[in-house]
Design a protein around this motif. Structure first.
Motif, PDB file in Angstrom:
ATOM      1  N   VAL A  46      28.488 -17.134  73.398  1.00 44.37           N
ATOM      2  CA  VAL A  46      27.849 -15.761  73.160  1.00 44.37           C
ATOM      3  C   VAL A  46      26.681 -16.394  73.135  1.00 44.37           C
ATOM      4  CG1 VAL A  46      27.070 -14.143  70.940  1.00 44.37           C
ATOM      5  CG2 VAL A  46      29.517 -14.329  71.439  1.00 44.37           C
ATOM      6  N   ILE A  47      25.450 -15.656  73.866  1.00 49.23           N
ATOM      7  CA  ILE A  47      24.172 -15.749  73.825  1.00 49.23           C
ATOM      8  C   ILE A  47      24.061 -15.229  72.301  1.00 49.23           C
ATOM      9  CG2 ILE A  47      21.643 -14.962  74.644  1.00 49.23           C
ATOM     10  CD1 ILE A  47      23.009 -15.193  77.579  1.00 49.23           C
ATOM     11  N   ALA A  63      16.741 -19.799  68.489  1.00 47.54           N
ATOM     12  CA  ALA A  63      17.750 -18.317  69.550  1.00 47.54           C
ATOM     13  C   ALA A  63      16.232 -17.417  69.323  1.00 47.54           C
ATOM     14  CB  ALA A  63      18.684 -18.381  68.155  1.00 47.54           C
ATOM     15  N   VAL A  64      16.418 -16.879  69.129  1.00 41.50           N
ATOM     16  CA  VAL A  64      15.352 -15.906  69.579  1.00 41.50           C
ATOM     17  C   VAL A  64      14.912 -16.376  70.389  1.00 41.50           C
ATOM     18  CG1 VAL A  64      13.326 -14.291  69.183  1.00 41.50           C
ATOM     19  CG2 VAL A  64      14.789 -14.325  67.456  1.00 41.50           C
ATOM     20  N   LYS A  65      13.258 -16.903  71.059  1.00 45.77           N
ATOM     21  CA  LYS A  65      13.507 -17.344  71.956  1.00 45.77           C
ATOM     22  C   LYS A  65      14.032 -17.982  73.138  1.00 45.77           C
ATOM     23  CE  LYS A  65       9.569 -20.311  71.513  1.00 45.77           C
ATOM     24  NZ  LYS A  65       8.632 -21.542  71.787  1.00 45.77           N
ATOM     25  N   GLY A  66      15.778 -18.662  72.375  1.00 47.64           N
ATOM     26  CA  GLY A  66      15.985 -18.863  73.536  1.00 47.64           C
ATOM     27  C   GLY A  66      17.172 -18.056  74.277  1.00 47.64           C
ATOM     28  N   ALA A  67      17.261 -17.123  73.679  1.00 45.45           N
ATOM     29  CA  ALA A  67      18.480 -16.196  73.832  1.00 45.45           C
ATOM     30  C   ALA A  67      17.483 -15.464  74.846  1.00 45.45           C
ATOM     31  CB  ALA A  67      18.539 -14.591  73.001  1.00 45.45           C
ATOM     32  N   ALA A  68      16.538 -15.080  75.017  1.00 41.85           N
ATOM     33  CA  ALA A  68      15.730 -14.683  76.284  1.00 41.85           C
ATOM     34  C   ALA A  68      15.421 -15.892  77.414  1.00 41.85           C
ATOM     35  CB  ALA A  68      13.981 -14.578  75.661  1.00 41.85           C
ATOM     36  N   GLU A  69      14.837 -16.981  76.921  1.00 42.73           N
ATOM     37  CA  GLU A  69      15.070 -18.024  78.096  1.00 42.73           C
ATOM     38  C   GLU A  69      16.719 -17.933  78.242  1.00 42.73           C
ATOM     39  OE1 GLU A  69      13.321 -21.237  77.063  1.00 42.73           O
ATOM     40  OE2 GLU A  69      11.821 -20.072  75.717  1.00 42.73           O
ATOM     41  N   MET A  70      17.697 -17.674  77.894  1.00 40.24           N
ATOM     42  CA  MET A  70      18.854 -18.124  78.744  1.00 40.24           C
ATOM     43  C   MET A  70      19.266 -17.228  79.618  1.00 40.24           C
ATOM     44  SD  MET A  70      21.041 -20.131  78.890  1.00 40.24           S
ATOM     45  CE  MET A  70      20.699 -21.693  77.666  1.00 40.24           C
ATOM     46  N   VAL A  71      18.769 -15.732  79.012  1.00 35.19           N
ATOM     47  CA  VAL A  71      19.341 -14.790  80.443  1.00 35.19           C
ATOM     48  C   VAL A  71      18.434 -15.081  81.222  1.00 35.19           C
ATOM     49  CG1 VAL A  71      19.025 -12.441  80.520  1.00 35.19           C
ATOM     50  CG2 VAL A  71      19.944 -13.165  77.890  1.00 35.19           C
ATOM     51  N   ALA A  80      26.956 -16.228  85.683  1.00 38.28           N
ATOM     52  CA  ALA A  80      27.214 -15.266  84.744  1.00 38.28           C
ATOM     53  C   ALA A  80      26.724 -14.568  83.829  1.00 38.28           C
ATOM     54  CB  ALA A  80      29.167 -15.619  85.592  1.00 38.28           C
ATOM     55  N   HIS A  81      26.443 -14.469  83.288  1.00 32.90           N
ATOM     56  CA  HIS A  81      26.233 -13.468  81.973  1.00 32.90           C
ATOM     57  C   HIS A  81      26.030 -11.851  81.578  1.00 32.90           C
ATOM     58  CE1 HIS A  81      22.206 -12.750  84.382  1.00 32.90           C
ATOM     59  NE2 HIS A  81      21.804 -12.405  83.063  1.00 32.90           N
ATOM     60  N   ALA A  82      25.712 -11.570  80.698  1.00 29.12           N
ATOM     61  CA  ALA A  82      25.369 -10.191  80.471  1.00 29.12           C
ATOM     62  C   ALA A  82      24.899  -9.819  79.506  1.00 29.12           C
ATOM     63  CB  ALA A  82      27.034  -9.368  80.655  1.00 29.12           C
ATOM     64  N   VAL A  83      24.031  -9.055  78.708  1.00 29.78           N
ATOM     65  CA  VAL A  83      23.655  -8.855  77.878  1.00 29.78           C
ATOM     66  C   VAL A  83      24.282  -6.943  77.031  1.00 29.78           C
ATOM     67  CG1 VAL A  83      21.162  -7.389  76.018  1.00 29.78           C
ATOM     68  CG2 VAL A  83      21.074  -9.317  78.688  1.00 29.78           C
ATOM     69  N   THR A  84      25.049  -7.481  76.682  1.00 31.36           N
ATOM     70  CA  THR A  84      25.804  -6.333  75.583  1.00 31.36           C
ATOM     71  C   THR A  84      25.614  -6.074  74.666  1.00 31.36           C
ATOM     72  OG1 THR A  84      27.373  -7.619  74.947  1.00 31.36           O
ATOM     73  CG2 THR A  84      28.232  -7.544  77.278  1.00 31.36           C
ATOM     74  N   THR A 139      21.931  -9.718  71.899  1.00 36.40           N
ATOM     75  CA  THR A 139      23.220 -10.068  71.928  1.00 36.40           C
ATOM     76  C   THR A 139      23.954 -10.153  73.525  1.00 36.40           C
ATOM     77  OG1 THR A 139      23.297 -10.726  69.740  1.00 36.40           O
ATOM     78  CG2 THR A 139      25.081 -11.229  70.871  1.00 36.40           C
ATOM     79  N   GLY A 140      24.053 -11.194  73.325  1.00 40.38           N
ATOM     80  CA  GLY A 140      25.137 -11.203  74.952  1.00 40.38           C
ATOM     81  C   GLY A 140      26.070 -12.161  75.200  1.00 40.38           C
ATOM     82  N   VAL A 141      26.144 -12.762  75.862  1.00 40.88           N
ATOM     83  CA  VAL A 141      27.484 -13.784  76.657  1.00 40.88           C
ATOM     84  C   VAL A 141      27.316 -14.371  77.517  1.00 40.88           C
ATOM     85  CG1 VAL A 141      29.597 -12.671  75.470  1.00 40.88           C
ATOM     86  CG2 VAL A 141      28.913 -12.188  77.439  1.00 40.88           C
ATOM     87  N   ALA A 142      27.079 -15.745  78.311  1.00 44.45           N
ATOM     88  CA  ALA A 142      27.237 -16.207  79.031  1.00 44.45           C
ATOM     89  C   ALA A 142      28.225 -17.557  79.658  1.00 44.45           C
ATOM     90  CB  ALA A 142      25.848 -16.569  79.166  1.00 44.45           C
ATOM     91  N   ASP A 143      27.796 -18.160  80.940  1.00 39.52           N
ATOM     92  CA  ASP A 143      28.539 -19.332  81.098  1.00 39.52           C
ATOM     93  C   ASP A 143      28.204 -20.415  80.923  1.00 39.52           C
ATOM     94  OD1 ASP A 143      30.088 -21.469  82.553  1.00 39.52           O
ATOM     95  OD2 ASP A 143      29.593 -19.847  84.108  1.00 39.52           O
TER      96      ASP A 143
END
Length: 393
Positions: A46-47, A63-71, A80-84, A139-143
């Motif tokens: 989970v992102i 986490a807030v900054k990292g989520a955007a950077e991770m996407v 592979a990733h998705a913002v679900t 929130t999303g998911v990623a490999d």
């Protein structure tokens, strides 16, 4: 510079060092045969948005900054990733105040949330039931294994696999020399400890007392045999007294739905099942006063977790609070993970990321979830401290 640990935090640190100081030679030592074999590769993928974490804490900010950077990182490298988006669902009346508190915390952390009544939950998840919910769109998911591998490649670091740290000789006036299980001696001016489940042991090998111990908690998962019951991510309202988020539903990047994790004490730092027991590591946990204080403080919560560990019926009951259509036969046992949780001497669970420094050393001593989400900003912060140490010696 020497980095111990080839998980996502260690590889992000190597990546950040070579980005900030091109030409710096970085060696990464990883005891496994490949990257991301433990916490990074054994979580729900989970992102995290950052909604749970205390405003101003490292977890909240990173986490807030990292989520955007991770996407952005995943998109740039084709990972592979998705913002679900996800739902946090209250199923009991006494959870409603905590749900409303999360709304406020999300806003303080700069996270957009939508409040839902019970009838509106079905707009997102037709099979989920609850009294109220909030929808968190970021929130999303990623490999994360793919992310870790890409960070290692892009860093240009020399990564040595099958190289467990056996001994460290630190001389503040000269640097560090590390003996590995391969018989190699690796010398560096600065050592960065990103050893995860063994970070406290590596810290003590350098001569630094970390002031905490890792107490391993196994996270047990099931796979949902009928994944069509869940569209995205569904979480219960967490108990603020404990750092675990409760049994939740996660549709991963592969389309499968993971349920969990349950959280129980592990009988080894790599104790991915009840049959994995390492007496020396169990003895080390029992010898730490904080373990006993923790058990006294949270025995009731822990008892529920243990019951769900040994009873599939009890686990299913927890799932059915959110997903009434789930049956015991729908749950198929899946791979477990182990959380490296730092515990202080008084039994306090370290709630935030914890980074400490010593002569020629930087130690990452608490980096459980959401560390994968936050790995890019964590890596930059650790790299900044390591480069400062490099420049001062």
């Amino acid at each position: 510079m020497l980095v111990v640990g080839g998980g996502i935090v260690g590889l992000s640190t190597a990546y950040a060092v070579t980005r900030a100081a091109p030409g710096t030679r970085v060696v990464v030592l990883e005891k496994e045969a490949g990257p991301a074999r433990h916490q990074t590769g054994r979580n729900s993928g989970v992102i995290h948005s950052g909604i749970y974490y205390r405003p101003g804490s490292l977890k909240a900010r990173y986490a807030v900054k990292g989520a955007a950077e991770m996407v952005k990182f995943c998109a740039e490298y084709g990972i592979a990733h998705a913002v679900t988006g996800k739902l946090i669902v209250a199923t009991e009346r006494d959870e409603l105040p905590r749900l409303h508190a999360l709304v406020q915390r999300g806003r303080e952390n700069g996270i957009p949330v939508r409040e839902l009544g019970g009838a509106q939950i079905g707009e997102y998840e037709p099979e989920v039931r609850g009294l109220a919910a909030i929808h968190v769109g970021t929130t999303g998911v990623a490999d994360f294994v793919g992310v870790a591998r890409q960070l290692g490649e892009a860093s240009g670091a020399e990564i040595r696999y099958g190289a467990r740290v056996v001994r460290v000789d630190r001389r503040p006036e000269r640097g560090v020399a590390v003996l590995t299980s391969r018989g190699d001696v690796v010398r560096a001016r600065v050592l960065v400890n990103c050893a995860g489940l063994y970070c406290d042991e590596v810290a003590r090998l350098t001569g630094d007392e970390p002031g905490m111990r890792i107490v391993p908690f196994r996270g047990e998962y099931y796979e949902l045999a009928r994944p069509e019951l869940v569209r995205g991510l569904v979480y219960p309202v967490p108990d603020p007294a404990f750092p675990f988020l409760g049994v939740h539903l996660t549709r991963g990047i592969d389309g499968g739905v993971h349920i969990g994790p349950n959280a129980v004490p592990a009988l080894a730092r790599e104790g991915y099942g009840w049959d994995v027991v390492r007496p020396r590591e169990v003895a080390g946990t029992l010898a730490w006063p904080g373990s006993w204080a923790l058990a006294r403080r949270h025995w009731r919560y822990g008892g529920g977790e243990l019951l769900r560990s040994v009873s599939k019926k009890a686990f299913t009951k927890a799932v059915r609070r959110l997903l009434p259509a789930a049956e015991e036969g729908d749950l198929v046992r899946a791979a477990a993970g182990v959380r490296a949780q730092a515990v202080l001497r008084d039994g306090t669970l370290v709630d935030d990321f914890l980074i400490k420094e010593g002569p020629r050393t930087v130690h990452v001593l608490n980096a459980p979830s959401p560390a994968a989400t936050a790995s890019l900003p964590i890596g930059r912060e650790v790299a900044r401290r390591a480069l400062e140490a490099l420049g001062s010696v």
